[in-house]
Design a protein around this motif. Structure first.
Motif, PDB file in Angstrom:
ATOM      1  N   LEU A 102     -42.028  -2.265  -1.808  1.00 37.34           N
ATOM      2  CA  LEU A 102     -40.517  -2.214  -0.870  1.00 37.34           C
ATOM      3  C   LEU A 102     -41.460  -2.791   0.797  1.00 37.34           C
ATOM      4  O   LEU A 102     -40.483  -3.870   0.669  1.00 37.34           O
ATOM      5  N   LEU A 103     -41.889  -2.300   0.891  1.00 41.91           N
ATOM      6  CA  LEU A 103     -42.169  -3.000   2.273  1.00 41.91           C
ATOM      7  C   LEU A 103     -42.896  -4.583   2.419  1.00 41.91           C
ATOM      8  O   LEU A 103     -42.061  -5.483   2.554  1.00 41.91           O
ATOM      9  N   CYS A 104     -43.330  -5.033   0.886  1.00 45.91           N
ATOM     10  CA  CYS A 104     -43.231  -6.258   1.020  1.00 45.91           C
ATOM     11  C   CYS A 104     -42.105  -7.053   0.942  1.00 45.91           C
ATOM     12  O   CYS A 104     -42.294  -8.124   1.007  1.00 45.91           O
ATOM     13  N   ALA A 105     -41.379  -6.273  -0.638  1.00 49.42           N
ATOM     14  CA  ALA A 105     -40.537  -6.969  -0.798  1.00 49.42           C
ATOM     15  C   ALA A 105     -39.940  -7.505   0.645  1.00 49.42           C
ATOM     16  O   ALA A 105     -38.944  -8.671   0.808  1.00 49.42           O
ATOM     17  N   LEU A 106     -39.443  -6.784   1.061  1.00 47.96           N
ATOM     18  CA  LEU A 106     -37.993  -7.162   2.997  1.00 47.96           C
ATOM     19  C   LEU A 106     -39.709  -7.831   3.511  1.00 47.96           C
ATOM     20  O   LEU A 106     -38.917  -8.308   4.429  1.00 47.96           O
ATOM     21  N   ALA A 107     -40.802  -8.137   3.964  1.00 45.93           N
ATOM     22  CA  ALA A 107     -41.011  -8.686   4.628  1.00 45.93           C
ATOM     23  C   ALA A 107     -41.068 -10.467   4.187  1.00 45.93           C
ATOM     24  O   ALA A 107     -41.365 -11.052   5.220  1.00 45.93           O
ATOM     25  N   VAL A 108     -41.220 -10.785   2.743  1.00 46.23           N
ATOM     26  CA  VAL A 108     -41.274 -11.983   2.002  1.00 46.23           C
ATOM     27  C   VAL A 108     -39.901 -12.782   3.216  1.00 46.23           C
ATOM     28  O   VAL A 108     -39.749 -14.177   3.178  1.00 46.23           O
ATOM     29  N   PRO A 109     -38.456 -12.722   3.088  1.00 43.39           N
ATOM     30  CA  PRO A 109     -37.554 -12.845   3.087  1.00 43.39           C
ATOM     31  C   PRO A 109     -37.906 -13.114   4.822  1.00 43.39           C
ATOM     32  O   PRO A 109     -37.549 -14.006   5.550  1.00 43.39           O
ATOM     33  N   ALA A 110     -38.262 -12.193   5.544  1.00 40.85           N
ATOM     34  CA  ALA A 110     -38.286 -12.367   7.093  1.00 40.85           C
ATOM     35  C   ALA A 110     -39.309 -13.981   7.643  1.00 40.85           C
ATOM     36  O   ALA A 110     -39.334 -13.743   8.548  1.00 40.85           O
ATOM     37  N   MET A 111     -40.571 -13.248   6.224  1.00 43.40           N
ATOM     38  CA  MET A 111     -42.371 -14.309   6.924  1.00 43.40           C
ATOM     39  C   MET A 111     -41.221 -16.050   6.406  1.00 43.40           C
ATOM     40  O   MET A 111     -41.237 -17.363   7.403  1.00 43.40           O
ATOM     41  N   ALA A 112     -40.202 -16.374   5.533  1.00 45.24           N
ATOM     42  CA  ALA A 112     -40.187 -17.235   5.174  1.00 45.24           C
ATOM     43  C   ALA A 112     -39.217 -17.775   6.351  1.00 45.24           C
ATOM     44  O   ALA A 112     -38.639 -18.861   6.732  1.00 45.24           O
ATOM     45  N   GLN A 113     -37.996 -17.085   7.533  1.00 43.48           N
ATOM     46  CA  GLN A 113     -37.625 -17.465   8.066  1.00 43.48           C
ATOM     47  C   GLN A 113     -38.428 -18.063   9.279  1.00 43.48           C
ATOM     48  O   GLN A 113     -37.838 -18.728  10.065  1.00 43.48           O
ATOM     49  N   ASP A 114     -39.664 -17.931   9.271  1.00 46.66           N
ATOM     50  CA  ASP A 114     -40.259 -17.954  10.692  1.00 46.66           C
ATOM     51  C   ASP A 114     -40.444 -19.685  10.549  1.00 46.66           C
ATOM     52  O   ASP A 114     -40.468 -20.976  11.052  1.00 46.66           O
ATOM     53  N   TYR A 115     -40.596 -20.177   9.386  1.00 44.78           N
ATOM     54  CA  TYR A 115     -41.500 -21.793   8.691  1.00 44.78           C
ATOM     55  C   TYR A 115     -39.181 -22.642   9.157  1.00 44.78           C
ATOM     56  O   TYR A 115     -39.307 -23.772   8.303  1.00 44.78           O
ATOM     57  N   ALA A 116     -37.783 -22.158   8.785  1.00 43.69           N
ATOM     58  CA  ALA A 116     -37.457 -23.130   8.484  1.00 43.69           C
ATOM     59  C   ALA A 116     -37.435 -23.744   9.642  1.00 43.69           C
ATOM     60  O   ALA A 116     -37.161 -23.463  10.813  1.00 43.69           O
ATOM     61  N   GLU A 117     -36.279 -25.145   9.347  1.00 46.23           N
ATOM     62  CA  GLU A 117     -36.297 -26.002  10.647  1.00 46.23           C
ATOM     63  C   GLU A 117     -34.511 -25.726  10.291  1.00 46.23           C
ATOM     64  O   GLU A 117     -33.837 -25.500   9.951  1.00 46.23           O
ATOM     65  N   VAL A 118     -35.034 -26.041  11.771  1.00 49.74           N
ATOM     66  CA  VAL A 118     -33.013 -26.227  12.015  1.00 49.74           C
ATOM     67  C   VAL A 118     -32.510 -27.312  12.984  1.00 49.74           C
ATOM     68  O   VAL A 118     -33.782 -28.120  13.765  1.00 49.74           O
ATOM     69  N   SER A 119     -32.225 -28.282  12.195  1.00 51.98           N
ATOM     70  CA  SER A 119     -31.581 -29.077  13.081  1.00 51.98           C
ATOM     71  C   SER A 119     -31.031 -29.427  14.456  1.00 51.98           C
ATOM     72  O   SER A 119     -30.418 -28.653  14.701  1.00 51.98           O
ATOM     73  N   LEU A 120     -31.002 -30.269  14.943  1.00 52.40           N
ATOM     74  CA  LEU A 120     -30.045 -30.269  16.316  1.00 52.40           C
ATOM     75  C   LEU A 120     -29.020 -30.343  16.860  1.00 52.40           C
ATOM     76  O   LEU A 120     -28.049 -31.236  15.471  1.00 52.40           O
ATOM     77  N   SER A 121     -28.313 -30.292  17.661  1.00 49.87           N
ATOM     78  CA  SER A 121     -27.174 -29.845  17.189  1.00 49.87           C
ATOM     79  C   SER A 121     -25.843 -30.920  17.853  1.00 49.87           C
ATOM     80  O   SER A 121     -25.200 -30.972  17.505  1.00 49.87           O
ATOM     81  N   ASP A 122     -26.482 -31.993  18.392  1.00 49.93           N
ATOM     82  CA  ASP A 122     -26.191 -33.467  19.215  1.00 49.93           C
ATOM     83  C   ASP A 122     -26.678 -34.242  17.247  1.00 49.93           C
ATOM     84  O   ASP A 122     -27.325 -34.067  17.389  1.00 49.93           O
ATOM     85  N   ALA A 123     -25.400 -34.642  16.889  1.00 51.69           N
ATOM     86  CA  ALA A 123     -25.322 -35.133  15.383  1.00 51.69           C
ATOM     87  C   ALA A 123     -25.985 -36.821  15.985  1.00 51.69           C
ATOM     88  O   ALA A 123     -26.704 -36.818  15.161  1.00 51.69           O
ATOM     89  N   ARG A 124     -25.856 -37.332  16.819  1.00 54.74           N
ATOM     90  CA  ARG A 124     -26.226 -38.579  16.784  1.00 54.74           C
ATOM     91  C   ARG A 124     -27.394 -38.346  17.011  1.00 54.74           C
ATOM     92  O   ARG A 124     -28.598 -39.233  16.537  1.00 54.74           O
ATOM     93  N   GLN A 125     -28.134 -36.992  18.198  1.00 56.94           N
ATOM     94  CA  GLN A 125     -30.296 -37.068  17.898  1.00 56.94           C
ATOM     95  C   GLN A 125     -30.727 -36.750  16.934  1.00 56.94           C
ATOM     96  O   GLN A 125     -31.937 -37.278  16.566  1.00 56.94           O
ATOM     97  N   GLU A 126     -29.417 -36.172  15.770  1.00 56.45           N
ATOM     98  CA  GLU A 126     -29.932 -35.287  14.158  1.00 56.45           C
ATOM     99  C   GLU A 126     -30.105 -36.952  14.067  1.00 56.45           C
ATOM    100  O   GLU A 126     -31.655 -37.215  12.897  1.00 56.45           O
TER     101      GLU A 126
END
Length: 130
Positions: A9-33
């Motif tokens: 159960l702990l391993c299953a809960l940890a996997v989504p948390a680890m995946a969020q660390d590697y997610a890329e975040v787009s820039l808030s300014d559309a022109r810059q993105e």
């Protein structure tokens, strides 16, 4: 048995948390993105070699995408970021290498090959016609 279930159960809960660390975040300014995405399409993945970093799953490509977004968010122009990446990884990293003495073969060899092929075809056609 309870410990095994708790560990799973702990391993299953940890996997989504680890995946969020590697997610890329787009820039808030559309022109810059848009600028960042265009630059990512013109930068070669050093690991994949024939693929732009925009479509590569390599960890280094992800790091390069994050770096590009960070630099553009800080106010750097795409050309400044390109220059920085070229200075770090060499001319090979750019799909659009600059014309200078070190990159002249990249520009001249394809033209010479095309010219040589054209001359060979012209010779063959001339021989067949005679």
């Amino acid at each position: 048995m309870k410990r095994v279930i708790a560990a799973l159960l702990l391993c299953a809960l940890a996997v989504p948390a680890m995946a969020q660390d590697y997610a890329e975040v787009s820039l808030s300014d559309a022109r810059q993105e848009t600028q960042a995405l265009a630059l990512m399409d013109s930068i070669r993945c050093v690991v994949c070699q024939g693929q732009p970093i925009s479509g590569s799953n390599a960890d280094l490509a992800g790091d390069m995408r994050r770096l590009i977004r960070e630099r553009i968010a800080q106010g750097d122009t795409p050309e400044q970021v390109r220059t920085m990446l070229i200075s770090k990884y060499g001319d090979y990293v750019s799909f659009k290498p600059r014309v200078r003495p070190a990159t002249l073969p990249l520009w001249i060899v394809p033209l010479l090959t095309l010219l040589g092929g054209g001359l060979l075809v012209a010779r063959r056609l001339k021989r067949k016609g005679a």
